[in-house]
Scaffold this motif. Structure first.
Motif, mmCIF file in Angstrom:
data_model
loop_
_atom_site.group_PDB
_atom_site.id
_atom_site.type_symbol
_atom_site.label_atom_id
_atom_site.label_comp_id
_atom_site.label_asym_id
_atom_site.label_seq_id
_atom_site.Cartn_x
_atom_site.Cartn_y
_atom_site.Cartn_z
ATOM 1 N N TYR A 16 -6.388 -1.741 -7.640
ATOM 2 C CA TYR A 16 -4.977 -1.396 -7.557
ATOM 3 C C TYR A 16 -4.235 -2.182 -8.627
ATOM 4 O O TYR A 16 -4.741 -3.191 -9.112
ATOM 5 C CB TYR A 16 -4.373 -1.790 -6.205
ATOM 6 C CG TYR A 16 -4.986 -1.105 -5.016
ATOM 7 C CD1 TYR A 16 -4.535 0.140 -4.601
ATOM 8 C CD2 TYR A 16 -5.995 -1.715 -4.288
ATOM 9 C CE1 TYR A 16 -5.086 0.768 -3.496
ATOM 10 C CE2 TYR A 16 -6.554 -1.092 -3.177
ATOM 11 C CZ TYR A 16 -6.090 0.147 -2.789
ATOM 12 O OH TYR A 16 -6.630 0.767 -1.709
ATOM 13 N N TYR B 28 0.853 -1.193 0.000
ATOM 14 C CA TYR B 28 0.000 0.000 0.000
ATOM 15 C C TYR B 28 0.879 1.231 0.000
ATOM 16 O O TYR B 28 2.005 1.185 0.524
ATOM 17 C CB TYR B 28 -0.936 0.005 1.210
ATOM 18 C CG TYR B 28 -2.107 -0.912 0.994
ATOM 19 C CD1 TYR B 28 -3.164 -0.495 0.201
ATOM 20 C CD2 TYR B 28 -2.137 -2.194 1.527
ATOM 21 C CE1 TYR B 28 -4.244 -1.337 -0.038
ATOM 22 C CE2 TYR B 28 -3.205 -3.045 1.297
ATOM 23 C CZ TYR B 28 -4.259 -2.606 0.514
ATOM 24 O OH TYR B 28 -5.309 -3.424 0.264
ATOM 25 N N THR C 195 -6.885 -7.659 -0.258
ATOM 26 C CA THR C 195 -5.949 -7.039 -1.197
ATOM 27 C C THR C 195 -5.876 -7.849 -2.487
ATOM 28 O O THR C 195 -5.902 -7.296 -3.586
ATOM 29 C CB THR C 195 -4.555 -6.944 -0.543
ATOM 30 O OG1 THR C 195 -4.696 -6.282 0.716
ATOM 31 C CG2 THR C 195 -3.598 -6.188 -1.410
#
Ligand code: ADP
Length: 567
Positions: free
Chosen positions: A377, A335, A368
């Motif tokens: 992402y 991150y 994630t």
């Protein structure tokens, strides 16, 4: 400034034109008034002058409120236009990493607050203030021109003195919006304020006895803002001192010249003296205070658009249809502000049409992982591939229409049930089928799912989760081939979750399904299960295979089974 003028024009041409016209018309009036006063004093028969004076006075009275109205309207238009631009810019980039960047926090705060009266007055109000001070400034120039007919240098001197004072005060006018320190204090103050007044936080604040803390935080940050403002006022002292000196000198000279000139009649003296006063009194010009926040709002839109265009740097690849064979190849991810990677050289293949459950301890990176698959992402290293093509090379819109997801913190739209299931629209049949398949029992698709609306109703956590599942199901009917479920049913009881998932798998046969869950009754139904640990896939296989392997999965499974037995 140019940007601001252009923004006004684009916001509404008719209103902008009227706004400027009214400003100029009003600006001429004070000079005219001074001239007519002079004429009245000098005239043998005062009738004509009196009528003229009365008309000028009348116009002064009428035009100001009209201008005020036009300003408010124009401000509203400008405001909506900026809101459109800010919204488009913020939601533009396909990923969400940019929304978490610290650098952007300030810019986003401006975008959020620019019209809430937090970082400056709302634009409609600002426009009124700007109109008032613009007229004053122009009127000053008009009176300086009148004064120039006495002596050219007198008009020029007072106009120059007026400009100089604006220049002297230039810094002190913009102090409180620009520094990061002020922005930070403002953000903190506003945050604690919201904590105190927003209903959701209200619950916890009371439960945990945080009221005092909240108030202390707010007072602290408010005080800091007051202190910063006081410091700025101190800074202003020198500017104000020089402004006064300049004005006294310039006016002294002009009035001395007026008094010394014996060739002037009484009427001329009166007119010129009034013009001199008119020019001088605007020296502390409001424009310095009124304009910057409005200009800043317009600039913020431009800046945010530019930043977002850069953040959107996820390149749009050529359009092509996507496959549903997923492969994560040596994927690492950290991150933005973290020092440790969450995923670290992870390899994983998910065959088309298969279901995969992801398990692991809290913080292992399960969410994630699925965010990377959704391309919220991009990996820091390695690639996520669909049918052998890097996701980054696929058109993001195509990819998004191929993936549907339900996250734990899915959104509960304050909209009718129909739109909660199909935000982008779908046939009533699809919607009803999807709802039925998740076990949600509803009949009226037009009920708004929020209290406070006509006929609106709120739902329990479990009911909401079924609706979220229905949303994903409906999306697969619209063509999505990949389904991501990130603990969407944690609020259903164990049996409810297992049943919902069984039905869900049946309904989405053929889709590639990725499920994150803590409940092994659900997990074991997946074709394959992967155990995430230390940023990598520690174990991978079917339930039976993993049980036989006697590793981490088995330990976790037995632990949960023992707890249920115990209960
Ligand atoms: P899991 O779903 O397995 O519980 P997550 O993927 O949610 O794990 O989180 C993995 C790690 O990444 C955790 O240490 C978490 O604190 C951190 N993390 C998650 N989201 C963010 C974020 N937006 N910014 C920074 N760190 C994050």
């Amino acid at each position: 400034m140019g940007e601001f003028v252009r923004a006004l024009w684009r916001a509404h041409r008719g209103l902008a034109a009227a706004w400027w016209l009214l400003a100029v018309a009003q600006a001429v009036l004070p000079a005219l008034f001074a001239y007519e006063v002079g004429a009245l004093i000098a005239a043998a028969d005062p009738t004509a002058s009196l009528i003229a004076l009365g008309m000028v006075f009348l116009l002064m009275q009428v035009l100001a409120p009209v201008h005020g109205q036009v300003s408010t309207n124009l401000g509203d238009h400008l405001s909506s236009r900026l809101q459109d631009r800010l919204l488009t810019a913020t939601t533009g980039p396909p990923g969400i990493a940019h929304l978490e960047s610290r650098e952007l926090a300030g810019q986003l705060a401006v975008a959020r607050d620019f019209d809430q009266g937090i970082s400056g007055p709302p634009l409609a109000l600002s426009m009124g203030m700007i109109a008032g001070s613009l007229v004053e400034a122009l009127a000053g120039l008009g009176q300086a021109v009148l004064l120039a007919t006495f002596h050219w240098w007198a008009g020029a001197l007072l106009a120059a003195a007026w400009l100089a004072t604006h220049w002297l005060l230039r810094d002190s006018s913009s102090w409180d919006r620009d520094t990061p320190e002020v922005q930070h204090a403002q953000r903190r103050a506003e945050y604690t304020y919201r904590l105190a007044v927003d209903p959701p936080a209200g619950k916890e604040i009371r439960l945990f006895g945080l009221s005092d803390w909240t108030v202390r935080q707010f007072v602290h940050n408010r005080q800091k803002l007051v202190d910063l403002r006081w410091q700025a006022t101190q800074l202003r002292r020198r500017g104000v001192g020089w402004t006064l000196t300049t004005l006294i000198a310039a006016n002294g000279l002009v009035f001395w010249a007026l008094a010394a000139d014996n060739g002037l009649g009484l009427g001329q003296r009166a007119a010129f003296a009034q013009a001199a006063i008119g020019t001088a009194t605007i020296a502390f010009g409001g424009l310095n205070w009124a304009l910057p926040p409005a200009i800043e709002a317009v600039r913020a839109a431009g800046r945010l658009e530019a930043t977002m265009a850069r953040a959107g740097g996820l390149p749009a690849g050529e359009r092509r249809t996507t496959g549903t064979d997923l492969r994560l190849r040596n994927v690492s991810f950290s991150y933005p502000n973290a020092d440790r990677p969450v995923l670290d050289g992870l390899d994983l293949t998910i065959p088309a049409g298969a279901s995969l459950a992801v398990v692991g301890l809290n913080g292992a990176g399960k969410t994630t992982l699925v965010k990377l698959i959704c391309r919220l992402y991009d990996p820091t290293h390695g690639t996520v591939e669909a049918d052998g093509v890097d996701l980054r090379d696929l058109d993001i819109e195509d990819w998004r229409s191929n993936v549907t997801a339900v996250f734990q913190d899915f959104i509960r739209y304050q909209l009718p049930l129909r739109e909660n299931v199909a935000p982008n629209g779908a046939s009533t049949e699809d919607i009803t089928l999807a709802l039925k398949a998740t076990g949600a029992e509803f009949t009226d698709l037009d009920t708004v799912l929020a209290k406070g609306y006509d006929g609106g109703t709120d739902l329990s956590g479990g009911q909401w989760q079924r609706i979220a599942l229905a949303r994903a199901l409906c999306a697969t009917r619209q063509g999505a081939g990949i389904v991501v479920l990130d603990e969407p049913t944690a609020q259903l009881d164990v049996r409810g979750e297992t049943e919902a998932f069984t039905r869900f798998l049946r309904e989405t046969r053929g889709c590639t399904t990725i499920l994150v869950s803590h409940r092994f009754g659900t997990v074991r139904q997946a074709d394959r299960i992967c155990v995430l640990d230390d940023g990598k896939v520690a174990e991978l296989g079917s339930h039976d295979e993993l049980m036989a392997a006697n590793g981490k999965y088995r330990t976790m499974f037995d632990l949960q089974a023992a707890r249920y037995d115990h209960d």
